[in-house]
Design an enzyme around this catalytic site. Structure first.
Site, PDB file in Angstrom:
ATOM      1  N   LYS A  21       0.830  -1.211   0.000  1.00 52.75           N
ATOM      2  CA  LYS A  21       0.000   0.000   0.000  1.00 52.75           C
ATOM      3  C   LYS A  21       0.863   1.260   0.000  1.00 52.75           C
ATOM      4  O   LYS A  21       0.530   2.240  -0.654  1.00 52.75           O
ATOM      5  CB  LYS A  21      -0.934   0.016   1.228  1.00 52.75           C
ATOM      6  N   GLY A  45       3.441  -0.906   8.757  1.00 49.26           N
ATOM      7  CA  GLY A  45       4.741  -0.511   8.224  1.00 49.26           C
ATOM      8  C   GLY A  45       4.557  -0.392   6.733  1.00 49.26           C
ATOM      9  O   GLY A  45       4.314  -1.390   6.067  1.00 49.26           O
ATOM     10  N   HIS A  46       4.579   0.831   6.216  1.00 51.08           N
ATOM     11  CA  HIS A  46       4.385   1.059   4.781  1.00 51.08           C
ATOM     12  C   HIS A  46       5.716   1.485   4.180  1.00 51.08           C
ATOM     13  O   HIS A  46       6.255   2.535   4.523  1.00 51.08           O
ATOM     14  CB  HIS A  46       3.324   2.141   4.550  1.00 51.08           C
TER      15      HIS A  46
HETATM   16  P1  GDP Z   1       2.280  -2.160   3.026  1.00 43.57           P
HETATM   17  O1  GDP Z   1       2.207  -2.378   4.498  1.00 43.57           O
HETATM   18  O2  GDP Z   1       1.047  -2.630   2.321  1.00 43.57           O
HETATM   19  O3  GDP Z   1       2.646  -0.764   2.642  1.00 43.57           O
HETATM   20  O4  GDP Z   1       3.449  -3.112   2.510  1.00 43.57           O
HETATM   21  P2  GDP Z   1       4.902  -3.287   3.200  1.00 43.57           P
HETATM   22  O5  GDP Z   1       5.706  -2.087   2.920  1.00 43.57           O
HETATM   23  O6  GDP Z   1       4.773  -3.720   4.619  1.00 43.57           O
HETATM   24  O7  GDP Z   1       5.419  -4.565   2.448  1.00 43.57           O
HETATM   25  C1  GDP Z   1       5.601  -4.574   1.072  1.00 43.57           C
HETATM   26  C2  GDP Z   1       7.044  -4.957   0.807  1.00 43.57           C
HETATM   27  O8  GDP Z   1       7.179  -5.308  -0.548  1.00 43.57           O
HETATM   28  C3  GDP Z   1       8.014  -3.802   1.018  1.00 43.57           C
HETATM   29  O9  GDP Z   1       9.246  -4.327   1.403  1.00 43.57           O
HETATM   30  C4  GDP Z   1       8.119  -3.172  -0.369  1.00 43.57           C
HETATM   31  O10 GDP Z   1       9.350  -2.496  -0.585  1.00 43.57           O
HETATM   32  C5  GDP Z   1       8.031  -4.391  -1.231  1.00 43.57           C
HETATM   33  N1  GDP Z   1       7.394  -4.180  -2.545  1.00 43.57           N
HETATM   34  C6  GDP Z   1       6.281  -3.456  -2.836  1.00 43.57           C
HETATM   35  N2  GDP Z   1       5.983  -3.587  -4.143  1.00 43.57           N
HETATM   36  C7  GDP Z   1       6.910  -4.418  -4.679  1.00 43.57           C
HETATM   37  C8  GDP Z   1       7.111  -4.968  -5.988  1.00 43.57           C
HETATM   38  O11 GDP Z   1       6.376  -4.710  -6.926  1.00 43.57           O
HETATM   39  N3  GDP Z   1       8.175  -5.816  -6.125  1.00 43.57           N
HETATM   40  C9  GDP Z   1       9.013  -6.138  -5.098  1.00 43.57           C
HETATM   41  N4  GDP Z   1      10.015  -6.984  -5.319  1.00 43.57           N
HETATM   42  N5  GDP Z   1       8.849  -5.626  -3.872  1.00 43.57           N
HETATM   43  C10 GDP Z   1       7.808  -4.793  -3.661  1.00 43.57           C
HETATM   44  P1  IMO Z   2       0.294  -2.863   7.225  1.00 42.88           P
HETATM   45  O1  IMO Z   2      -0.427  -1.532   7.293  1.00 42.88           O
HETATM   46  C1  IMO Z   2       0.356  -7.101   8.240  1.00 42.88           C
HETATM   47  C2  IMO Z   2      -1.523  -8.252  12.038  1.00 42.88           C
HETATM   48  C3  IMO Z   2      -0.636  -8.743  13.172  1.00 42.88           C
HETATM   49  C4  IMO Z   2      -1.606  -9.694  13.865  1.00 42.88           C
HETATM   50  C5  IMO Z   2      -2.937  -8.980  13.751  1.00 42.88           C
HETATM   51  C6  IMO Z   2      -3.316  -8.150  14.972  1.00 42.88           C
HETATM   52  O2  IMO Z   2       1.763  -2.759   7.209  1.00 42.88           O
HETATM   53  O3  IMO Z   2      -0.286  -3.686   6.120  1.00 42.88           O
HETATM   54  P2  IMO Z   2      -2.435  -5.831  15.945  1.00 42.88           P
HETATM   55  O4  IMO Z   2      -1.053  -5.411  16.393  1.00 42.88           O
HETATM   56  O5  IMO Z   2      -3.002  -5.011  14.856  1.00 42.88           O
HETATM   57  O6  IMO Z   2      -3.389  -5.986  17.094  1.00 42.88           O
HETATM   58  O7  IMO Z   2      -2.230  -7.327  15.357  1.00 42.88           O
HETATM   59  O8  IMO Z   2      -2.827  -8.112  12.616  1.00 42.88           O
HETATM   60  N1  IMO Z   2      -1.148  -6.922  11.490  1.00 42.88           N
HETATM   61  C7  IMO Z   2      -0.583  -6.738  10.295  1.00 42.88           C
HETATM   62  N2  IMO Z   2      -0.150  -7.630   9.377  1.00 42.88           N
HETATM   63  N3  IMO Z   2       0.450  -5.775   7.995  1.00 42.88           N
HETATM   64  C8  IMO Z   2      -0.007  -4.887   8.894  1.00 42.88           C
HETATM   65  O9  IMO Z   2      -0.074  -3.558   8.632  1.00 42.88           O
HETATM   66  C9  IMO Z   2      -0.507  -5.342  10.126  1.00 42.88           C
HETATM   67  N4  IMO Z   2      -0.997  -4.731  11.227  1.00 42.88           N
HETATM   68  C10 IMO Z   2      -1.404  -5.715  12.048  1.00 42.88           C
HETATM   69  O10 IMO Z   2       0.508  -9.400  12.674  1.00 42.88           O
HETATM   70  O11 IMO Z   2      -1.707 -10.904  13.150  1.00 42.88           O
HETATM   71 MG    MG Z   3       3.288  -3.302   6.002  1.00 43.53          MG
END
Ligand code: GDP
Ligand code: IMO
Ligand code: MG
Length: 431
Positions: A21, A45-46
């Protein structure tokens, strides 16, 4: 007039969180004026990667990297001020705190006792383990709905806060000492912390709904950035293995104060496969070497806790359900590059549930937990896709894969991720 001139779009996770996202929000931000987080907190964590440099957003909207934008932490967010300040300090030390920030006065504050209780609930064996991020999210939202929460605006009234905290901390300390047999939290230390938060938060406090309405009336574009994902939604996810908020689109209205008719586009973000952190069902999980391949190639380790993510194949039954719940109008499919190098790629098209084959997602978590995925298999491919700029240049099998997702869901795929960096994004539509 309730229909306003500007455009509003939502980014919502279609799976179990971590769909990418942050990188999709970063891709859309250039054409948005205001970026708003509507729920969740430091459990998120985005990740955004720009020319190899990584930024991880927890509470702040991912739009903070662009100058001239307004970023808002909405009333639906569970706000941990310490984590917010850490993020702001980190960005400012890199010269990247470029946007104007507004924090809703109605957002609930994650208090130190929320974090402690979240940790005790997870570790002391009195409650079923959820595998939470231990950021105090569940206990904070419990207090919100129990009407014993502390809001950002409460911090602005020191005397009222003193009375309120005195009463609430009394209750929390009973639980901490009597149920968990741990030391009570000191009132004075907590009150001093709250007063320090007040000082700094007063620079940002505002009315989220008003900021959004004003922007829309001025014809500006708003981006609502969701955290977590549909399958972690408290109402529509795999309860009880969910988070304590509504990451789904309805959460935008309650979490920011915008009316539903003002939302124009709902962009669902899904990985080209599935991941999940923590406990609960993941029907397409692959516990063998394919799952391990996806984890290592996709660097599937949680951006908050560092825990390895569970990995499996794309689940179209769950994706179609998520599209229904959110009214998703467009899809962004990330991490297509991670599929490269596999001999075959599987996609779940139905479940075998209670001796019946069905394409319908069962909302009963007990039934879902026993569901056996039915797969369609695609041939693998090995091309590197990092330099690909248009969909026409993608390997044929990847194009077929994306087309299959569109045909099955009836939703156009408008953004494709072929690598983690900002530049490794393919857009199929310019508006
Ligand atoms: P979010 O929580 O939905 O914002 O996603 P996260 O940042 O937690 O996890 C997504 C992970 O995938 C991060 O490490 C990004 O850098 C990585 N990522 C996102 N899009 C791509 C993609 O198209 N290809 C690859 N290889 N990595 C990606
Ligand atoms: P983003 O925004 C993936 C999961 C936790 C656990 C459950 C409840 O980066 O996509 P909490 O701490 O919210 O009470 O935990 O939800 N969880 C996530 N998994 N991405 C997240 O956020 C998450 N935020 C919470 O691992 O299973
Ligand atoms: Mg995340």
């Amino acid at each position: 007039m309730y229909m306003m001139k500007g455009k509003a779009e939502v980014i919502v996770g279609m799976q179990w969180g971590d769909e990418g996202k942050g990188r999709v929000a970063d891709a859309i931000t250039p054409k948005s004026d205001v970026i708003v987080r509507y729920q969740g907190g430091a459990n998120s964590g985005h990740t955004v990667i720009v020319e190899g440099k990584k930024y991880i957003f927890h509470i702040l909207p991912s739009g903070m990297l662009y100058s001239g934008k307004t970023c808002v932490v909405g009333n639906g967010v569970a706000l941990d001020p310490d984590r917010l300040f850490e993020e702001l300090d980190e960005l400012s030390s890199q010269g990247m705190d470029r946007a104007r920030l507004i924090v809703s006065g109605s957002a609930h504050v994650v208090m130190p006792y929320h974090k402690i209780l979240d940790q005790f609930e997870e570790s002391k064996g009195l409650k079923r383990r959820q595998g939470t991020t231990e950021q105090g999210i569940g206990p904070c939202y419990v207090d919100k709905f129990g009407r014993t929460g502390i809001r950002v605006c409460d911090l602005m009234h020191p005397e009222m806060l003193r009375d309120k905290l005195d009463y609430i901390l009394g209750l929390k300390n009973q639980i901490i000492t009597r149920i968990y047999d741990e030391k009570p939290i000191s009132f004075d230390a907590l009150y001093d912390k709250a007063m320090a938060w007040k000082e700094r938060l007063s620079l940002y406090v505002g009315d989220c709904s008003k900021v959004v309405a004003q922007a829309l009336n001025e014809g500006k574009s708003i981006l609502f950035e969701g955290a977590q994902g549909t399958m972690l939604d408290i109402d529509h996810g795999t309860y009880p293995y969910v988070t304590s908020s509504n990451p789904t689109c309805g959460g935008v209205c309650t979490g920011t104060g915008v009316g539903p008719k003002n939302i124009d586009r709902i962009i669902g973000v899904a990985k080209a496969y599935c991941t999940r952190v923590g406990e609960g069902p993941l029907p397409t999980e692959d516990l063998g070497e394919k799952g391990q391949y996806l984890r290592e190639k996709g660097r599937e380790y949680c951006a908050v806790t560092g825990r390895p993510r569970r990995c499996g194949w794309l689940d179209l039954v769950a994706l179609k359900y998520a599209i229904r719940i959110n009214g998703t109008t467009h899809l962004a499919i990330t991490k297509l590059d991670v599929l490269s190098g596999l001999e075959e790629i599987k996609v779940c098209v139905a479940y075998d549930c209670e001796e019946k084959r069905s394409e319908e997602y069962p909302v009963d978590t007990h039934i879902l937990s026993a569901a056996k995925p039915v797969y369609k298999t695609f041939k693998g491919f090995s091309q590197d896709m990092s330099e690909v700029e248009t969909i026409e240049d993608l390997p044929q099998v990847v194009r077929d894969y994306v087309k299959f997702i569109e045909d099955q869901t009836g939703v156009p795929v408008v953004i494709l991720g072929v690598g983690p960096d900002r530049k490794e994004t393919i857009y199929r539509e310019t508006q």
